[in-house]
Structures are given as C-alpha cells and as structure tokens.
Design an enzyme around this catalytic site. Structure first.
Site, PDB file in Angstrom:
ATOM      1  N   PRO A   9      50.354  34.534  36.923  1.00  0.00           N
ATOM      2  CA  PRO A   9      49.201  33.935  36.305  1.00  0.00           C
ATOM      3  C   PRO A   9      48.159  35.155  35.845  1.00  0.00           C
ATOM      4  CG  PRO A   9      48.860  33.366  38.712  1.00  0.00           C
ATOM      5  CD  PRO A   9      50.213  34.005  38.513  1.00  0.00           C
ATOM      6  N   ASN A  10      47.749  34.879  34.684  1.00  0.00           N
ATOM      7  CA  ASN A  10      46.847  35.631  33.854  1.00  0.00           C
ATOM      8  C   ASN A  10      47.154  37.061  33.488  1.00  0.00           C
ATOM      9  OD1 ASN A  10      44.568  33.648  34.276  1.00  0.00           O
ATOM     10  ND2 ASN A  10      44.781  34.110  36.367  1.00  0.00           N
ATOM     11  N   ARG A  17      41.715  40.579  29.849  1.00  0.00           N
ATOM     12  CA  ARG A  17      41.002  40.424  30.845  1.00  0.00           C
ATOM     13  C   ARG A  17      40.662  41.605  31.760  1.00  0.00           C
ATOM     14  NH1 ARG A  17      45.456  39.322  35.973  1.00  0.00           N
ATOM     15  NH2 ARG A  17      43.861  38.545  37.349  1.00  0.00           N
ATOM     16  N   TYR A  22      42.436  46.250  34.673  1.00  0.00           N
ATOM     17  CA  TYR A  22      43.715  46.300  34.427  1.00  0.00           C
ATOM     18  C   TYR A  22      44.106  46.967  33.128  1.00  0.00           C
ATOM     19  CZ  TYR A  22      43.389  42.338  37.724  1.00  0.00           C
ATOM     20  OH  TYR A  22      42.992  41.674  38.949  1.00  0.00           O
ATOM     21  N   ASN A  73      55.207  40.930  40.117  1.00  0.00           N
ATOM     22  CA  ASN A  73      53.814  41.006  40.359  1.00  0.00           C
ATOM     23  C   ASN A  73      53.069  39.646  40.289  1.00  0.00           C
ATOM     24  OD1 ASN A  73      50.957  41.124  40.167  1.00  0.00           O
ATOM     25  ND2 ASN A  73      51.207  42.628  38.630  1.00  0.00           N
ATOM     26  N   ALA A  76      47.539  36.574  41.073  1.00  0.00           N
ATOM     27  CA  ALA A  76      46.652  35.883  42.305  1.00  0.00           C
ATOM     28  C   ALA A  76      47.514  35.063  43.364  1.00  0.00           C
ATOM     29  CB  ALA A  76      45.916  34.577  41.597  1.00  0.00           C
ATOM     30  N   HIS A  79      48.163  36.419  47.138  1.00  0.00           N
ATOM     31  CA  HIS A  79      47.350  36.211  48.157  1.00  0.00           C
ATOM     32  C   HIS A  79      47.234  34.577  48.662  1.00  0.00           C
ATOM     33  CE1 HIS A  79      46.073  39.878  46.458  1.00  0.00           C
ATOM     34  NE2 HIS A  79      45.542  39.214  45.290  1.00  0.00           N
ATOM     35  N   ASP A  86      58.759  32.180  50.636  1.00  0.00           N
ATOM     36  CA  ASP A  86      59.580  31.442  51.054  1.00  0.00           C
ATOM     37  C   ASP A  86      60.949  31.462  50.003  1.00  0.00           C
ATOM     38  OD1 ASP A  86      58.659  30.743  53.495  1.00  0.00           O
ATOM     39  OD2 ASP A  86      58.123  28.589  52.963  1.00  0.00           O
ATOM     40  N   GLU A  97      57.503  44.589  45.272  1.00  0.00           N
ATOM     41  CA  GLU A  97      56.167  44.129  44.607  1.00  0.00           C
ATOM     42  C   GLU A  97      55.401  44.924  43.659  1.00  0.00           C
ATOM     43  OE1 GLU A  97      53.486  43.475  47.982  1.00  0.00           O
ATOM     44  OE2 GLU A  97      52.408  42.077  46.988  1.00  0.00           O
ATOM     45  N   HIS A  99      51.734  45.781  41.745  1.00  0.00           N
ATOM     46  CA  HIS A  99      50.211  45.274  41.426  1.00  0.00           C
ATOM     47  C   HIS A  99      49.667  46.382  40.558  1.00  0.00           C
ATOM     48  CE1 HIS A  99      50.195  42.077  43.872  1.00  0.00           C
ATOM     49  NE2 HIS A  99      50.611  42.706  44.886  1.00  0.00           N
ATOM     50  N   SER A 101      46.599  46.992  39.679  1.00  0.00           N
ATOM     51  CA  SER A 101      45.343  47.608  40.531  1.00  0.00           C
ATOM     52  C   SER A 101      45.830  47.863  42.106  1.00  0.00           C
ATOM     53  CB  SER A 101      44.143  46.788  40.393  1.00  0.00           C
ATOM     54  OG  SER A 101      44.415  45.395  41.153  1.00  0.00           O
ATOM     55  N   ARG A 106      40.194  46.309  46.745  1.00  0.00           N
ATOM     56  CA  ARG A 106      39.279  45.502  46.126  1.00  0.00           C
ATOM     57  C   ARG A 106      38.796  44.405  47.177  1.00  0.00           C
ATOM     58  NH1 ARG A 106      42.397  43.399  40.952  1.00  0.00           N
ATOM     59  NH2 ARG A 106      40.476  42.340  40.810  1.00  0.00           N
ATOM     60  N   ARG A 110      42.003  39.787  48.838  1.00  0.00           N
ATOM     61  CA  ARG A 110      43.147  40.499  48.109  1.00  0.00           C
ATOM     62  C   ARG A 110      43.997  41.524  48.877  1.00  0.00           C
ATOM     63  NH1 ARG A 110      42.278  39.397  42.367  1.00  0.00           N
ATOM     64  NH2 ARG A 110      40.090  39.275  42.171  1.00  0.00           N
TER      65      ARG A 110
HETATM   66  C1  DQA Z   1      47.201  41.925  40.478  1.00  0.00           C
HETATM   67  C2  DQA Z   1      46.068  41.804  41.689  1.00  0.00           C
HETATM   68  C3  DQA Z   1      45.712  40.479  41.974  1.00  0.00           C
HETATM   69  O1  DQA Z   1      44.807  40.338  42.988  1.00  0.00           O
HETATM   70  C4  DQA Z   1      45.130  39.643  40.667  1.00  0.00           C
HETATM   71  O2  DQA Z   1      44.781  38.336  41.201  1.00  0.00           O
HETATM   72  C5  DQA Z   1      45.973  39.747  39.539  1.00  0.00           C
HETATM   73  C6  DQA Z   1      46.550  40.887  39.311  1.00  0.00           C
HETATM   74  C7  DQA Z   1      47.339  43.376  39.920  1.00  0.00           C
HETATM   75  O3  DQA Z   1      48.228  43.634  39.117  1.00  0.00           O
HETATM   76  O4  DQA Z   1      46.518  44.259  40.157  1.00  0.00           O
HETATM   77  O5  DQA Z   1      46.191  38.885  38.835  1.00  0.00           O
HETATM   78  O6  DQA Z   1      48.265  41.139  40.896  1.00  0.00           O
END
Ligand code: DQA
Length: 142
Positions: A9-10, A17, A22, A73, A76, A79, A86, A97, A99, A101, A106, A110
């Site tokens: 998401p996002n 954003r 980011y 990735n 959110a 977390h 699962d 995985e 990320h 950031s 942070r 997170r």
């Molecule tokens: C993220 C880090 C997450 O904590 C955050 O909720 C994101 C982006 C990252 O790519 O740094 O949406 O996964």
C-alpha cells in the site's frame, strides 16, 4: 528464472508521498528500474502493486508453481500482516524483503517485520537499489 515483484500500500504514491523519506521518483520510475535491473540480470519479472492485503495474499498464493521467487515490499503491511507472512510460508518460494527506507532507523513500530520472518534476507534503506540487490540475491542463491 521468473520473479514476482510485489509492492504494498501507498507505494503507488511514490514521488508525492513523503519525498524526504521515499524520494522524488514516482512509481512508474520504480517499475522501469526493476524491469531494467531484471534485464541486466537476465531474469524475468512481473511487477505488481496493491493497496489491499487480501490481493497481496492472493498473488502470493498464485505464485506457487508459476514463479521461482518473490521480491516483496509489503509497505505498511510489513508491520501488521500475519496473513502475508502465512501466505509466504504457504507458497514456500525463496523470498527477499525490500524497503526503500531503513525501517530500523525509523519509529519503533516499524522495527518489527512479520513478512521478513519468511524471507531469506532484507535490503533496506537503499532506495530503488534494494530491488536490484534483491533480484541479484535470488539469482545467485537459487
Ligand atoms: C516501506 C517502509 C514501511 O514502514 C512503510 O509503511 C512503507 C514503505 C519502505 O519501503 O521503506 O509504506 O516499506
């Protein structure tokens, strides 16, 4: 090698954003970056993004038997989502995985990654570069 790259998401809001965290490049730039990296590594990628936890779970399940690995990735959902953890365990594919950031530098909420518990390794705080490192890792460790 066929790798499914999933974004949570996002991440579709990249560029708009919180650019100080980011970056200023948008989501389509990320997709282009991942596709170029895959081409350089001679692997096949499919890149998808969803804002919905269940959709990500469906895609992870469907990857079984179709893909050789997953780069995720979970944004959110990293977390919060035991469902994604699962699903990754159920599909049993080698998963890395990513990320953008550095989640460990942070807020404390997170610092926990459920998805990460089903992943071979994590690349964090490297921006887009984390995705190419993740593809490379899967290629080298198959
Ligand atoms: C993220 C880090 C997450 O904590 C955050 O909720 C994101 C982006 C990252 O790519 O740094 O949406 O996964």
């Amino acid at each position: 090698m066929k790798i499914l790259v999933l974004n949570g998401p996002n991440l579709n809001m990249l560029g708009i954003r919180e650019p100080s965290i980011y970056g200023r490049q948008d989501y389509s730039a990320l997709v282009d970056f991942v596709k170029n990296a895959a081409q350089e590594l001679s692997c096949e990628v499919e890149v998808r993004q969803s804002n919905h936890e269940g959709v990500l779970v469906d895609w992870i399940q469907e990857a079984y038997g179709k893909f050789d690995g997953i780069v995720i990735n979970p944004a959110a959902y990293t977390h919060t989502s035991v469902a994604i953890l699962d699903a990754l365990k159920a599909a049993g594919l080698p998963t890395v995985e990513v990320h953008l950031s550095d989640i460990m530098q942070r807020e404390e909420f997170r610092h926990i990654s459920y998805a990460g518990m089903a992943c071979k390794t994590t690349f964090k705080g490297l921006g887009f570069e984390g995705y190419s490192k993740a593809l490379e890792y899967l290629m080298l460790n198959r």
